[in-house]
Design a protein around this motif. Structure first.
Motif, short mmCIF file in Angstrom:
data_model
loop_
_atom_site.label_atom_id
_atom_site.label_comp_id
_atom_site.label_asym_id
_atom_site.label_seq_id
_atom_site.Cartn_x
_atom_site.Cartn_y
_atom_site.Cartn_z
N LEU A 297 43.97 33.21 38.45
CA LEU A 297 45.12 33.84 39.49
C LEU A 297 45.38 35.30 39.11
N GLY A 298 44.90 35.97 39.79
CA GLY A 298 44.89 37.65 39.29
C GLY A 298 46.35 37.74 39.88
N LEU A 299 47.14 38.56 38.78
CA LEU A 299 48.50 39.11 39.22
C LEU A 299 48.32 40.71 39.64
N LYS A 300 49.54 41.23 39.48
CA LYS A 300 49.44 42.64 39.96
C LYS A 300 48.70 43.51 39.01
N ASN A 301 48.72 43.23 37.76
CA ASN A 301 48.15 44.18 36.75
C ASN A 301 46.50 43.91 36.99
N PHE A 302 45.78 42.82 37.23
CA PHE A 302 44.56 42.47 37.76
C PHE A 302 44.06 43.42 38.87
N TYR A 303 45.11 43.33 39.90
CA TYR A 303 44.73 44.19 40.98
C TYR A 303 44.77 45.69 40.78
N VAL A 304 45.61 46.07 39.90
CA VAL A 304 45.44 47.53 39.51
C VAL A 304 43.99 48.11 38.83
N ILE A 305 43.82 47.12 38.08
CA ILE A 305 42.23 47.41 37.37
C ILE A 305 41.26 47.48 38.36
N THR A 306 41.43 46.77 39.52
CA THR A 306 40.45 46.90 40.72
C THR A 306 40.64 48.03 41.42
N ARG A 307 41.67 48.80 41.34
CA ARG A 307 41.75 50.23 41.83
C ARG A 307 40.99 51.26 41.14
N TYR A 308 40.48 50.81 39.96
CA TYR A 308 39.73 51.79 39.18
C TYR A 308 37.96 51.19 39.77
N ASN A 309 37.79 50.07 39.88
CA ASN A 309 36.72 49.73 40.58
C ASN A 309 36.92 48.31 41.05
N ARG A 310 36.45 48.22 42.45
CA ARG A 310 36.82 47.09 43.17
C ARG A 310 36.25 45.86 42.91
N SER A 311 35.58 45.85 41.92
CA SER A 311 34.87 44.56 41.54
C SER A 311 35.83 43.62 40.64
#
Length: 332
Positions: A297-311
């Protein structure tokens, strides 16, 4: 220690091989250059300086080769040994200790967990040890005019590079970075450099190439501007009682559209029970082990990390590394 054994394999990534990409014709490249000239002129650049800017950049086949076989396309068992090592952890702990005051200041000012700041710089450049050997102008020129799948994006970055060099008085001929044109300790592409870099050492310039203070502050600001929630969960492992319900789709780069309540059910539960706001945005991430699939389960903070690299592979590596950094820092 073998604490990285519990890291997991992410969902497969697809990429285009060199043979699958049709190179643009000379006429098409010339048309793109004419369009670039027009756009940059409208931004206030003189035609001569735009022409010179383009003329100083060269095509680099190695950039195309690297772009078509990114590290994120590798399976986890090949990917994680590159980044998740005892050597990187030791270097990260030393970096954190050396710059503890700056990291604490950035964490407080930008409301970002310190271990994330340290993890990003470690994953990206091994704390400045590997900041890239590709001439940035050549990398962005090559991708912007000779790599059709993402040419529009990289032409925009090439344009941002021209503005950045002028604004920050950078020496473009000695500007080195990644094959995608990312620079400095935190590997910022030109648009990110322009929009998120901060002068954290107060010396009158934003220097992500030489100033560790500016790099620390800028990474923190990047996460802050993208909505990082300090002290909040990042990702949680799930257990499935049977197959994944047909109505659930795993995350593939889109904006968050599920809520936690859309994902959790009698069939899909948290591996470890905890109180959780089920109305918050979330994603479902599938991670492939050698002999089974795991779901997270990816939460908002996980999504924020993917703003740095979408993988999601990258995001999981950053998160897991940050947790080990935090443990090592607290218990040293």
């Amino acid at each position: 220690m073998n604490f990285f054994k519990r890291l997991v394999t992410p969902m497969a990534f697809t990429f285009l091989s060199c043979s699958a990409i049709a190179a643009p014709t000379s006429a098409e490249v010339d048309a793109l250059k004419a369009e670039f000239m027009k756009t940059q002129t409208e931004k206030g650049f003189e035609p001569d300086e735009i022409s010179q800017f383009i003329a100083n950049a060269e095509y680099n086949q190695a950039v195309i080769d690297a772009m078509t076989k990114p590290w994120e396309a590798k399976p986890w068992h090949q990917y994680y040994p590159i980044f998740l090592t005892e050597k990187r952890l030791d270097k990260g702990l030393a970096f954190w200790n050396e710059h503890a005051d700056l990291i604490a200041k950035a964490s407080k000012e930008f409301n970002v967990d310190p271990q994330i700041i340290v993890a990003i710089i470690g994953i990206e450049t091994f704390y400045g040890g590997y900041m890239g050997n590709y001439p940035v102008k050549d990398a962005l020129y090559t991708l912007g005019f000779h790599y059709p799948p993402r040419a529009k994006f990289f032409r925009s970055e090439f344009a941002n590079l021209q503005s950045l060099v002028k604004e920050e008085r950078l020496d473009i001929n000695n500007l080195k970075g990644s094959y995608a044109g990312a620079m400095g300790f935190g590997q910022f592409i030109p648009s990110s450099y322009r929009h998120y870099a901060v002068d954290f050492d107060n010396d009158g310039k934003r220097d992500l190439l030489n100033s560790k203070a500016d790099a620390i502050g800028s990474v923190a600001n990047y996460f802050h501007q993208h909505g990082w929630q300090k002290g909040q969960p990042v990702t949680l492992q799930l257990t499935l009682n049977k197959d994944l319900p047909d109505n659930l789709k795993t995350w593939s780069g889109e904006r968050l559209h599920y809520k936690v309540a859309d994902i959790l059910s009698p069939e899909v539960a948290l591996a470890e029970s905890m109180d959780l706001d089920v109305s918050q945005p979330a994603m479902l991430v599938k991670l492939e082990q050698a002999d089974h699939d795991e779901y997270w389960l990816g939460l908002k903070n996980f999504y924020v990390i993917t703003r740095y690299n979408r993988s999601p592979l990258y995001a999981m590596a950053v998160y897991q590394f940050s947790q080990e950094l935090k443990k090592a820092y607290v218990t040293q």
